[in-house]
Motif scaffolding. Structure first.
Motif, mmCIF file in Angstrom:
data_model
loop_
_atom_site.group_PDB
_atom_site.id
_atom_site.type_symbol
_atom_site.label_atom_id
_atom_site.label_comp_id
_atom_site.label_asym_id
_atom_site.label_seq_id
_atom_site.Cartn_x
_atom_site.Cartn_y
_atom_site.Cartn_z
ATOM 1 N N LYS A 150 1.356 -0.962 -0.126
ATOM 2 C CA LYS A 150 -0.284 0.093 -0.008
ATOM 3 C C LYS A 150 0.800 1.345 0.704
ATOM 4 C CE LYS A 150 -4.037 -1.590 2.183
ATOM 5 N NZ LYS A 150 -4.595 -1.389 3.926
ATOM 6 N N GLY A 151 0.562 2.448 -1.090
ATOM 7 C CA GLY A 151 1.198 3.481 -0.815
ATOM 8 C C GLY A 151 2.924 3.223 -0.625
ATOM 9 N N TYR A 152 3.143 2.828 -1.458
ATOM 10 C CA TYR A 152 4.872 2.057 -1.362
ATOM 11 C C TYR A 152 5.565 4.001 -1.467
ATOM 12 C CZ TYR A 152 10.014 0.937 -1.398
ATOM 13 O OH TYR A 152 11.229 1.406 -1.451
ATOM 14 N N PHE A 153 5.835 4.293 -2.522
ATOM 15 C CA PHE A 153 6.437 5.718 -2.038
ATOM 16 C C PHE A 153 5.645 6.626 -0.967
ATOM 17 C CE2 PHE A 153 7.058 4.083 -6.015
ATOM 18 C CZ PHE A 153 8.800 3.918 -6.398
ATOM 19 N N ASP A 154 4.604 6.520 -0.895
ATOM 20 C CA ASP A 154 4.582 7.085 0.512
ATOM 21 C C ASP A 154 4.661 6.802 1.560
ATOM 22 O OD1 ASP A 154 3.595 9.227 -1.751
ATOM 23 O OD2 ASP A 154 1.527 8.132 -1.442
ATOM 24 N N ASN A 155 4.793 5.727 1.763
ATOM 25 C CA ASN A 155 5.309 5.249 3.197
ATOM 26 C C ASN A 155 6.384 4.579 3.554
ATOM 27 O OD1 ASN A 155 2.423 4.926 4.415
ATOM 28 N ND2 ASN A 155 2.043 3.866 2.525
ATOM 29 N N ILE A 156 7.310 5.099 2.514
ATOM 30 C CA ILE A 156 9.667 4.436 2.994
ATOM 31 C C ILE A 156 9.770 5.469 4.614
ATOM 32 C CG2 ILE A 156 11.463 4.798 2.250
ATOM 33 C CD1 ILE A 156 10.477 4.843 -0.775
ATOM 34 N N ASN A 157 9.883 4.123 5.294
ATOM 35 C CA ASN A 157 10.166 4.958 6.486
ATOM 36 C C ASN A 157 11.460 5.395 6.705
ATOM 37 O OD1 ASN A 157 12.053 4.390 9.280
ATOM 38 N ND2 ASN A 157 9.633 4.348 9.856
ATOM 39 N N HIS A 158 11.880 7.338 6.683
ATOM 40 C CA HIS A 158 13.180 7.918 6.889
ATOM 41 C C HIS A 158 14.283 6.807 7.847
ATOM 42 C CE1 HIS A 158 10.896 11.273 5.617
ATOM 43 N NE2 HIS A 158 10.712 10.526 4.348
ATOM 44 N N SER A 159 13.798 6.296 9.215
ATOM 45 C CA SER A 159 14.556 6.413 9.972
ATOM 46 C C SER A 159 15.380 4.651 9.856
ATOM 47 C CB SER A 159 14.595 5.462 11.628
ATOM 48 O OG SER A 159 13.937 7.656 11.826
ATOM 49 N N ILE A 160 14.879 4.185 8.846
ATOM 50 C CA ILE A 160 15.275 3.272 8.034
ATOM 51 C C ILE A 160 16.062 2.979 7.397
ATOM 52 C CG2 ILE A 160 14.653 0.681 6.948
ATOM 53 C CD1 ILE A 160 11.744 0.881 8.816
ATOM 54 N N LEU A 161 15.675 3.684 6.075
ATOM 55 C CA LEU A 161 16.357 4.350 4.882
ATOM 56 C C LEU A 161 17.745 4.768 5.349
ATOM 57 C CD1 LEU A 161 16.406 4.450 1.557
ATOM 58 C CD2 LEU A 161 15.550 7.266 1.930
ATOM 59 N N LEU A 162 17.661 5.517 5.950
ATOM 60 C CA LEU A 162 19.152 7.144 6.746
ATOM 61 C C LEU A 162 20.118 5.585 7.605
ATOM 62 C CD1 LEU A 162 17.492 10.184 8.323
ATOM 63 C CD2 LEU A 162 18.847 9.540 5.779
ATOM 64 N N ASP A 163 18.965 4.655 7.883
ATOM 65 C CA ASP A 163 19.959 3.268 8.622
ATOM 66 C C ASP A 163 20.758 2.360 7.351
ATOM 67 O OD1 ASP A 163 19.742 3.921 10.821
ATOM 68 O OD2 ASP A 163 18.213 3.299 11.534
ATOM 69 N N MET A 164 19.981 2.371 6.281
ATOM 70 C CA MET A 164 20.752 1.314 5.306
ATOM 71 C C MET A 164 21.878 2.261 4.858
ATOM 72 S SD MET A 164 17.087 -0.242 4.271
ATOM 73 C CE MET A 164 15.686 -1.352 4.530
#
Length: 626
Positions: A150-164
């Motif tokens: 559901k709504g992938y681009f709108d629900n990307i978690n910023h904290s998880i992405l920055l940790d990656m």
């Protein structure tokens, strides 16, 4: 250097210092200027064409000083295929340039380590490379697993992405810059809204960040494939083997009886042989439900992915549950219950606009040996077949206004009758050719598109007939030039513009997929401009400098810049405005206010010069020339 470090699994540092490299910025500016949305302004009204060395130096200074702050993106909404609206974010011209520079650095780190199962937003990969993988590598799949996010681009978690990103990048300043981009906010109806998650669709860097976010999911699926796969090959079917041995022995006995001239006994055995042979060809040679042979297939295009299972339905359900748990726990992504499930491969699913299913039948195909012997063999059981969904063709006809697909009735398009004949043909050609090329990989593509071609071609000639107040038969006779149909426009004595009416027989259905198919044709953008194509072809001499050796553009007197440029009616009404021919350099100077003589001449209503030259007009998009 960066790709080698990425492949070695080492964390990369010093990326923030790379942002002071001027050639990196110049290359980035060149790339975003070529984008079709380069002339779309952000919240500050600035377009990419206004950027130059001064703006680059200013951006580098702000970034190195730590004072750079991205402006909010301008949010608009575009219609989706299901009738809903998709939010699209448009960054400012400078923010687009900064994003492109950061994207070019990130791609050097992540592109070498991205999974081979990922095909979206990657160089020389496309929907067709993903579909090609399914078509030729998924033979024998019994179950399809679909999981819709559901709504992938709108629900990307910023904290998880920055940790990656931190796992691969040892540069806090560089990651902080990306964090600013993610949290820049957006303006919706001129009201500011903060962003706490997601990456705005429309941003230059968003596709790459979306792939980075799902890279962990790719690794999860690769590990699951490694653990799931079992056995080298399927076990033989005992019943099939038994019948094979029996028919072999019967043939040997029949040969001996015929050699002994005992033909009546041989005929009786031959009937028994044929019965067993007929039963044998209805059975699979291998055990399709062999518990010791299992395979898991996986392919992803952006947030759309499909999983194939060679195994039991229970194993397919177990895979689906594991995928949903990983997305929810590790990536904080919610899945749609309505669009998620396990489906039988023989029934099929839709993926990237294609119908995908495993085809099983009793067809017999001819096999030619090296010695010239021709025999028959059964078609491959469980072979994946790609088809064109009928609803996609129906929606395409309705969306373009060709007519009614169900009743096979064509209509003319009134919005195009003010265009030149060659422009009308170019628009129709680009639309149908693009649709047909996308579905060229489908089984029996030409047969499935035959009805569409009839409606499309009739609509083309109806539009031409409406323009000339004539009939379809007259238009067909006028433009019939062997071979095929060619729309011709006489521009001057001895010269003419000729456009071939595209035909399905020109469709290349070769099995090799091409990532260039997904690139939008320039014919549509060229034909929907506010200047006539023939006018651009007849441009000969610059009205300002008198040059006859440069490329030319058409300048409009009193252009309709205050009106919405997205409406075709505005562009068509702009064609009736007084125009003047300028070379590209003088046209740029005119809009910059550095060409007063021509500005005065145009403002006074002077007519264009009549000088003529055979140089073609260079045109690069719908936007205002800079």
């Amino acid at each position: 250097m960066l790709p080698e470090l990425a492949r070695a699994g080492k964390r990369v540092n010093g990326l923030f210092r790379l942002l002071t490299c001027r050639p990196l910025w110049m290359a980035g500016l060149d790339r975003i200027k070529r984008n079709k949305g380069a002339e779309t302004p952000g919240v500050d009204g600035q377009v990419v064409g206004t950027l130059g060395l001064g703006e680059i130096e200013s951006a580098i200074g702000h970034i190195t000083a730590g004072s750079y702050s991205p402006k909010p993106v301008r949010r608009i909404y575009i219609p989706k295929a299901n009738g809903k609206l998709r939010p699209l974010g448009i960054p400012t011209a400078m923010d687009r340039l900064v994003q492109e520079v950061v994207r070019s650095v990130l791609s050097q780190i992540y592109e070498p380590i991205f999974s081979g199962h990922s095909h979206g937003f990657r160089p020389k990969r496309s929907c067709h490379t993903a579909l090609d993988h399914i078509k030729y590598e998924w033979t024998g799949v019994k179950w399809f697993v679909e999981v819709d996010v559901k709504g992938y681009f709108d629900n990307i978690n910023h904290s998880i992405l920055l940790d990656m990103l931190s796992k691969r990048i040892d540069d806090d300043k560089f990651i902080a810059l990306i964090s600013k981009m993610l949290k820049s906010g957006f303006l919706d109806k001129w009201r500011y809204n903060e962003t706490y998650g997601g990456t705005p669709q429309g941003g230059v860097i968003s596709p790459l960040l979306a792939n980075i976010y799902l890279h962990e999911f790719d690794r999860f699926m690769e590990e699951r494939i490694r653990c799931f796969n079992k056995g080298q090959r399927r076990a033989k079917n005992p019943e099939y083997n038994s019948l094979g041995v029996q028919t072999y022995k019967l043939r040997a006995r029949i040969s001996k009886l015929r050699a002994a001239d005992r033909n009546e006994e041989a005929a009786i055995l031959m009937e028994e042989h044929d019965k067993r042979r007929s039963k044998m060809v209805t059975l699979p040679s291998k055990n399709p439900l062999d518990p010791n042979f299992k395979r898991l297939r996986y392919v992803r295009y952006a947030d759309d992915f499909l999983i194939g299972v060679i195994g039991s339905k229970a194993e397919a359900r177990e895979t689906m549950d594991a995928v949903k748990d990983f997305l929810a726990v590790n990536l904080k992504l919610e899945t749609s219950t309505e669009k998620t499930g396990v489906f039988k491969a023989s029934v099929g699913v839709q993926f990237l606009g294609y119908g995908v299913r495993a085809y099983v039948d009793d067809r017999r195909i001819v096999k030619h040996g090296k010695d010239g012997y021709a025999g028959t063999m059964r078609s491959l059981s469980g072979q994946i077949q790609l088809r064109i969904p009928r609803e996609k063709i129906h929606a395409f006809v309705s969306r373009k206004g060709y007519g009614h697909y169900d009743f096979c009735k064509s209509m003319h398009r009134g919005a195009l009758i003010h265009c030149d004949d060659v422009e009308i043909a170019s628009i129709y050609n680009a639309e149908f050719r693009g649709f047909a090329n996308y579905y060229a990989m489908a089984y029996a593509a030409k047969q499935d598109l035959a009805k569409l071609q009839l409606i499309w071609q009739t609509s083309l000639y109806l539009t031409l007939a409406a323009k000339h107040r004539s009939t379809v038969n007259t238009m067909v006779r006028r433009y019939k030039i062997r071979p095929g149909q060619h729309v011709v426009w006489q521009v001057e004595k001895g010269e003419r513009v000729q456009v071939k009416v595209w035909d399905l027989k020109d469709l290349d259905t070769s099995p090799s997929p091409s990532w260039t198919v997904d690139i939008r044709s320039k014919a549509l953008r060229m034909s929907y401009t506010r200047t006539r194509y023939v006018d651009r072809m007849l441009a000969r001499t610059c009205s300002a400098c008198g040059s006859s050796e440069r490329a030319f553009e058409i300048h409009h007197v009193n252009p309709l810049w205050n009106a919405s440029r997205s409406k075709l009616g505005v562009k068509l009404s702009g064609r009736a405005r007084k125009t003047v021919v300028l070379c590209t350099e003088c046209h740029r100077h005119l809009h910059a206010g550095r060409l007063p003589d021509v500005r005065n001449k145009v403002d006074e209503g002077g007519e264009p010069d009549d000088g003529k030259l055979s140089s073609p007009v260079r045109w690069e998009g719908e936007g205002r020339p800079q």
